[in-house]
Design a protein around this motif. Structure first.
Motif, PDB file in Angstrom:
ATOM      1  N   SER A  56      50.540  34.532  40.092  1.00 32.67           N
ATOM      2  CA  SER A  56      48.638  34.179  39.568  1.00 32.67           C
ATOM      3  C   SER A  56      49.236  34.975  38.399  1.00 32.67           C
ATOM      4  CB  SER A  56      47.771  34.372  40.600  1.00 32.67           C
ATOM      5  OG  SER A  56      48.184  33.398  41.782  1.00 32.67           O
ATOM      6  N   LEU A  57      48.755  34.529  37.171  1.00 31.69           N
ATOM      7  CA  LEU A  57      48.954  35.157  35.751  1.00 31.69           C
ATOM      8  C   LEU A  57      47.952  36.187  35.937  1.00 31.69           C
ATOM      9  CD1 LEU A  57      50.290  33.029  33.172  1.00 31.69           C
ATOM     10  CD2 LEU A  57      51.316  35.087  34.471  1.00 31.69           C
ATOM     11  N   ALA A  58      47.882  37.034  35.218  1.00 29.20           N
ATOM     12  CA  ALA A  58      46.099  38.353  34.810  1.00 29.20           C
ATOM     13  C   ALA A  58      45.755  37.214  34.203  1.00 29.20           C
ATOM     14  CB  ALA A  58      46.143  39.042  34.166  1.00 29.20           C
ATOM     15  N   HIS A  66      45.646  43.971  29.085  1.00 28.57           N
ATOM     16  CA  HIS A  66      45.683  45.401  29.966  1.00 28.57           C
ATOM     17  C   HIS A  66      46.770  46.059  29.992  1.00 28.57           C
ATOM     18  CE1 HIS A  66      41.530  43.644  29.206  1.00 28.57           C
ATOM     19  NE2 HIS A  66      42.034  44.570  28.961  1.00 28.57           N
ATOM     20  N   PHE A  67      47.048  47.368  30.483  1.00 27.58           N
ATOM     21  CA  PHE A  67      48.382  46.837  31.221  1.00 27.58           C
ATOM     22  C   PHE A  67      48.300  47.162  32.735  1.00 27.58           C
ATOM     23  CE2 PHE A  67      48.775  50.449  27.299  1.00 27.58           C
ATOM     24  CZ  PHE A  67      50.011  50.358  27.342  1.00 27.58           C
ATOM     25  N   GLY A  68      49.212  46.629  33.049  1.00 21.68           N
ATOM     26  CA  GLY A  68      49.172  46.315  34.578  1.00 21.68           C
ATOM     27  C   GLY A  68      49.251  44.940  34.287  1.00 21.68           C
ATOM     28  N   ASP A  69      49.075  43.686  33.564  1.00 22.46           N
ATOM     29  CA  ASP A  69      48.668  42.375  33.375  1.00 22.46           C
ATOM     30  C   ASP A  69      49.917  41.894  33.215  1.00 22.46           C
ATOM     31  OD1 ASP A  69      46.450  42.653  32.780  1.00 22.46           O
ATOM     32  OD2 ASP A  69      45.559  42.103  30.934  1.00 22.46           O
ATOM     33  N   HIS A 272      44.124  30.924  32.876  1.00 24.69           N
ATOM     34  CA  HIS A 272      42.745  30.348  32.129  1.00 24.69           C
ATOM     35  C   HIS A 272      41.300  31.126  33.032  1.00 24.69           C
ATOM     36  CE1 HIS A 272      39.018  27.881  30.070  1.00 24.69           C
ATOM     37  NE2 HIS A 272      40.123  28.133  28.851  1.00 24.69           N
ATOM     38  N   PRO A 273      40.436  31.915  32.218  1.00 23.31           N
ATOM     39  CA  PRO A 273      38.979  31.891  34.044  1.00 23.31           C
ATOM     40  C   PRO A 273      38.236  30.816  33.874  1.00 23.31           C
ATOM     41  CG  PRO A 273      38.915  33.396  30.930  1.00 23.31           C
ATOM     42  CD  PRO A 273      40.051  31.947  31.087  1.00 23.31           C
ATOM     43  N   ALA A 274      38.812  29.448  33.333  1.00 27.40           N
ATOM     44  CA  ALA A 274      38.148  28.457  33.758  1.00 27.40           C
ATOM     45  C   ALA A 274      38.880  27.504  35.049  1.00 27.40           C
ATOM     46  CB  ALA A 274      37.804  27.698  32.944  1.00 27.40           C
ATOM     47  N   THR A 279      47.413  28.274  32.674  1.00 28.37           N
ATOM     48  CA  THR A 279      48.287  28.551  31.914  1.00 28.37           C
ATOM     49  C   THR A 279      46.869  28.071  31.136  1.00 28.37           C
ATOM     50  OG1 THR A 279      49.611  28.213  31.272  1.00 28.37           O
ATOM     51  CG2 THR A 279      49.526  29.864  32.348  1.00 28.37           C
ATOM     52  N   LEU A 280      46.428  28.906  29.872  1.00 32.33           N
ATOM     53  CA  LEU A 280      45.705  27.836  28.092  1.00 32.33           C
ATOM     54  C   LEU A 280      46.457  27.194  27.722  1.00 32.33           C
ATOM     55  CD1 LEU A 280      43.204  27.784  26.903  1.00 32.33           C
ATOM     56  CD2 LEU A 280      44.208  29.627  25.044  1.00 32.33           C
TER      57      LEU A 280
END
Length: 302
Positions: A56-58, A66-69, A272-274, A279-280
């Motif tokens: 799972s991507l950030a 962001h750092f940690g993503d 992608h947030p949705a 991914t996008l």
């Protein structure tokens, strides 16, 4: 002339005791390797099962890195001569790179140093997922900014938390095909693992210094020690367990205007947030396919 057995198979001849002992030893060794999971077929199964496991991507709610993503690093392709397709920074590994149980008591994991390549598989998995890691004590969750140093680390467990590294090329240490500056994944973290993000347009680079890096936007990934940019080479092919892949190197390709070419253009892809399972890029590809199918249906109906 081939040896012809002139006796009944039940007749013992020659060094039959020695042959019998050797067969028993070979069988014991086979059973021992099987119990340890060290057979080649077992290692290959473990490798494919773990290295292709979905990741799972950030999800970036503000549109910045962001750092940690956990991200994928994608080169969208191009090139006037090599007609390079889309590729993703990925681990190149085979069964000999897996730590066996006799070497360690921990769970199976891969050992460095390892090569990297440009895979055409854009599905997020252990093989192509990397974590943006701080090198100066910046806390996870803080914004990554243009010109700020960072490291790219593989995920934990099977991927072994290896760091993307590079160094000046030498006669004995360079990329296999192109002979340019080599990339590798190493266990030991040092200055050779430091990278920074530069704005892709040289005319606006200074103005963007210190600003947050946007996700899914074209950038340059520059190596801090050698000042060479991460590059994908479409005309140099590597054969791996996962098929043909592009060779990746650290080398800055400049055009006649002293601007970096598309070999050096990369995108940090997040979920992608949705739809956090894709991914996008995958959503864009699905949209293109859907539009093509719709046009074909309209043409058929017409």
């Amino acid at each position: 002339m081939a040896h012809v057995r002139t006796f009944n198979p039940r007749v013992l001849e020659g060094n039959w005791v020695e042959d019998l002992v050797l067969e028993e030893e070979a069988l014991k060794d086979f059973i021992l390797q099987k119990d340890r999971g060290e057979l080649t077929v077992q290692k290959e199964g473990v490798l494919r099962q773990n290295i292709l496991k979905p990741v799972s991507l950030a999800v970036s709610q503000d549109g910045f890195l962001h750092f940690g993503d956990t991200i994928m690093l994608v080169n969208s392709g191009g090139g006037e001569h090599d007609q390079r397709g889309t590729c993703v920074l990925s681990i190149i590994v085979d069964t000999s790179d897996i730590a066996s149980r006799s070497q360690t008591n921990s769970v199976p994991h891969i050992l460095g140093p390892l090569q990297v390549g440009g895979s055409h598989n854009v599905t997020p998995c252990v093989r192509n997922a990397f974590i943006i890691t701080s090198v100066d004590g910046t806390s996870d969750g803080e914004l990554l900014r243009y010109g700020q140093s960072f490291a790219l680390r593989t995920t934990a467990d099977f991927a072994g938390e290896l760091f993307l590294s590079s160094d000046h090329r030498t006669f004995l240490k360079c990329a296999k095909k192109s002979r340019l500056q080599e990339l590798s994944l190493v266990e030991e973290f040092d200055f050779k693992c430091w990278w920074k993000v530069n704005y892709f347009d040289p005319q606006e680079r200074l103005e963007n210094e210190g600003y947050p890096v946007q996700v899914n936007s074209k950038v340059l990934i520059s190596h801090c020690k050698t000042n060479q940019c991460l590059a994908a080479l479409g005309n140099h092919i590597l054969w791996t367990l996962f098929g043909k892949e592009y060779e990746l190197t650290a080398h800055t390709f400049l055009d006649s205007h002293k601007a970096e070419q598309d070999n050096n253009h990369w995108l940090f892809f997040t979920a992608h947030p949705a739809n956090q399972n894709e991914t996008l890029m995958q959503l864009q590809q699905d949209t293109v396919i859907t539009d093509e199918q719709r046009e074909n249906q309209e043409d058929t109906a017409g």
